[in-house]
Design a protein around this motif. Structure first.
Motif, mmCIF file in Angstrom:
data_model
loop_
_atom_site.group_PDB
_atom_site.id
_atom_site.type_symbol
_atom_site.label_atom_id
_atom_site.label_comp_id
_atom_site.label_asym_id
_atom_site.label_seq_id
_atom_site.Cartn_x
_atom_site.Cartn_y
_atom_site.Cartn_z
ATOM 1 N N LEU A 1 -1.746 -10.173 8.478
ATOM 2 C CA LEU A 1 -2.792 -9.167 8.659
ATOM 3 C C LEU A 1 -3.997 -9.804 9.347
ATOM 4 C CD1 LEU A 1 -2.915 -7.335 5.188
ATOM 5 C CD2 LEU A 1 -2.205 -6.319 7.347
ATOM 6 N N ASP A 2 -4.679 -8.992 10.144
ATOM 7 C CA ASP A 2 -5.977 -9.404 10.662
ATOM 8 C C ASP A 2 -6.978 -8.298 10.349
ATOM 9 O OD1 ASP A 2 -7.926 -10.890 11.860
ATOM 10 O OD2 ASP A 2 -7.211 -10.614 13.914
ATOM 11 N N TYR A 3 -8.260 -8.652 10.401
ATOM 12 C CA TYR A 3 -9.321 -7.706 10.078
ATOM 13 C C TYR A 3 -10.323 -7.653 11.224
ATOM 14 C CZ TYR A 3 -7.226 -8.289 5.518
ATOM 15 O OH TYR A 3 -6.322 -8.333 4.488
ATOM 16 N N ALA A 4 -10.935 -6.488 11.390
ATOM 17 C CA ALA A 4 -11.846 -6.292 12.520
ATOM 18 C C ALA A 4 -13.041 -5.459 12.098
ATOM 19 C CB ALA A 4 -11.113 -5.610 13.683
ATOM 20 N N GLY B 270 -12.403 -8.827 16.129
ATOM 21 C CA GLY B 270 -11.546 -9.162 15.007
ATOM 22 C C GLY B 270 -11.789 -10.589 14.566
ATOM 23 N N ILE B 271 -11.298 -10.915 13.366
ATOM 24 C CA ILE B 271 -11.375 -12.311 12.944
ATOM 25 C C ILE B 271 -10.595 -13.170 13.929
ATOM 26 C CG2 ILE B 271 -10.677 -13.950 11.160
ATOM 27 C CD1 ILE B 271 -11.333 -11.897 9.072
ATOM 28 N N THR B 272 -9.391 -12.714 14.324
ATOM 29 C CA THR B 272 -8.657 -13.353 15.416
ATOM 30 C C THR B 272 -8.471 -12.319 16.511
ATOM 31 O OG1 THR B 272 -6.347 -12.807 14.856
ATOM 32 C CG2 THR B 272 -7.378 -14.617 13.624
ATOM 33 N N LEU C 1 -11.679 -2.520 9.869
ATOM 34 C CA LEU C 1 -10.290 -2.197 10.177
ATOM 35 C C LEU C 1 -9.374 -3.334 9.738
ATOM 36 C CD1 LEU C 1 -10.766 -1.065 13.899
ATOM 37 C CD2 LEU C 1 -10.603 0.449 11.922
ATOM 38 N N SER C 2 -8.120 -2.995 9.511
ATOM 39 C CA SER C 2 -7.084 -4.015 9.377
ATOM 40 C C SER C 2 -5.970 -3.669 10.355
ATOM 41 C CB SER C 2 -6.531 -4.075 7.951
ATOM 42 O OG SER C 2 -5.769 -2.920 7.662
ATOM 43 N N THR C 3 -5.176 -4.669 10.713
ATOM 44 C CA THR C 3 -4.008 -4.437 11.558
ATOM 45 C C THR C 3 -2.894 -5.353 11.103
ATOM 46 O OG1 THR C 3 -3.152 -4.412 13.831
ATOM 47 C CG2 THR C 3 -4.788 -6.087 13.325
#
Length: 412
Positions: free
Chosen positions: A331-334, A353-355, A392-394
């Motif tokens: 998961l990544d977060y934004a 995003g974090i990444t 957000l998450s993705t």
């Protein structure tokens, strides 16, 4: 990863312009040198333009485009996912080139193998001015004036907040002022090496899987051999987010000026609407987030990068660990923000995003009507006149960001 919207066809009349644009893209430097990406893009566009979507699934593409056995294991051999990710990067690079802002756009949305096509918007031709004096012509001119006034009234009604989409209302403060929109991309702290060392390292990393190739005899690298390249690099994934945003601006009749975060000063940012892309690679994002409720931070005590909530300072739900160098994260977060910033004295939009996966998801969120409208469904009625933040998450699968999911909203 499946295909989205398999039952929704391309509009009538888009096949020929889509194939013409496909030919332009395939002849570009971004695609001329890669048969794998070219074959995949050509296949999906040609079939989608015929409204033939059943073959645009991962296994079908593996068989048709990459000559895989019909029973191959796509988890063991993710050739389609890898190639699709590369196609998305190269399309973003293509549309970043000057002069391509108003070309028809072919995109391959994250999480799908069904391409999307958008025709370029053509400016309306100016109404000719007729100079005449007879009564018939004057009467005709009077009706032209009436029609123009009526069109103006209709346009004004359509532009009322109640008639605009939620996404239109979000972007209104950025699109309203005259002049191009400044978009500032993050620039990571990358390094090169002086010529001899660079050549040895390049040779090793390019051929290290071959038999008989040995690592270079470098036990250490003198610091004078290391060359900072901080002002030369941008992330392809950030560029993909920029491509989406600049496409949206172009459809609204607006241009964008792209600048690297390390190549602008505060004076460049003041007095004009600003869009910031990227978080930890973009110092402006970190500094201009200010005292907003949600912000990016490094958890130095426990390790990792995190989106923090000032109302719940101990919360660490939105955190990434061990993202470097493997970047194998589930998961990544934004953060998506639109605030009137007291430093620049203008509206600032942040998509970060974090990444890079989170940045991709933020770019998709800010250009997709359905994602955005769903997020603002329960927001206060006057949200468009206030500051706004969305967390957000993705989900990340095989190196590709999935659709954005809204975790929290703050309006003030």
């Amino acid at each position: 990863m499946g295909s989205r919207s398999l039952t929704v066809g391309w509009p009538e009349g888009t096949r020929e312009p889509a194939l013409e644009q496909l030919a332009r893209i395939l002849s570009s430097p971004q695609f001329r040198t890669t048969k794998r990406c070219s074959h995949l893009l050509q296949f999906v566009v040609e079939h989608a333009s015929n409204n033939d979507f059943e073959c645009l699934r991962e296994r079908s593409l593996g068989v048709a485009v990459f000559d895989r056995d019909p029973n191959y294991d796509s988890n063991e051999d993710p050739v389609v996912r890898i190639a699709a990710g590369e196609v998305r990067k190269r399309l973003a690079q293509y549309y970043l080139q000057p002069g391509r802002e108003l070309e028809p756009r072919i995109t391959l949305p994250a999480g799908s193998y069904v391409p999307e096509f958008q025709l370029a918007e053509v400016a309306a031709a100016p109404t000719p001015i007729v100079v005449a004096h007879d009564d018939a012509v004057i009467a005709r001119r009077w009706w032209v004036w009436v029609a123009a006034a009526a069109a103006g009234v209709i346009a004004a009604v359509l532009l009322l907040p109640g008639r605009q989409s939620a996404l239109d209302r979000f972007w209104a403060p950025i699109l309203a002022p005259e002049g191009p929109i400044l978009v500032c991309l993050g620039q990571p702290k990358a390094y090169f090496f002086n010529t001899a060392v660079q050549a040895e390292l390049d040779r090793w990393f390019e051929h290290r899987t071959e038999v008989g190739v040995h690592p270079p005899g470098l036990k250490s690298i003198p610091i004078e051999e290391v060359v900072p390249a901080w002002d030369r690099m941008i992330s392809v994934h950030d560029a993909e987010a920029y491509s989406r945003l600049s496409g949206l601006f172009a459809r609204k009749g607006r241009g964008a000026n792209l600048r690297g975060g390390r190549l602008v000063s505060l004076n460049d940012l003041r007095g004009r609407p600003l869009v910031l892309i990227g978080a930890f690679s973009n110092d402006w994002t970190l500094s201009l987030t200010g005292e907003s409720r949600f912000y990016f931070d490094v958890d130095r005590e426990n390790g990792g990068m995190v989106v923090r909530d000032r109302k719940q300072p101990q919360r660490l739900d939105w955190k990434i660990r061990n993202s470097w160098p493997q970047q194998k994260i589930p998961l990544d977060y934004a953060l998506v923000s639109r605030v009137i910033n007291p430093v620049t004295e203008q509206t600032v939009v942040i998509a970060a995003g974090i990444t890079h996966y989170g940045t991709q998801a933020a770019g998709e969120f800010l250009t997709n009507e359905s994602y955005f409208a769903e997020a603002l469904r329960d927001a206060p009625a006057d949200w468009s006149r206030k500051n706004l933040q969305v967390v957000l998450s993705t989900q990340v699968m095989s190196g590709t960001a999935g659709p954005p999911k809204v975790l929290a909203i703050n309006v003030w």
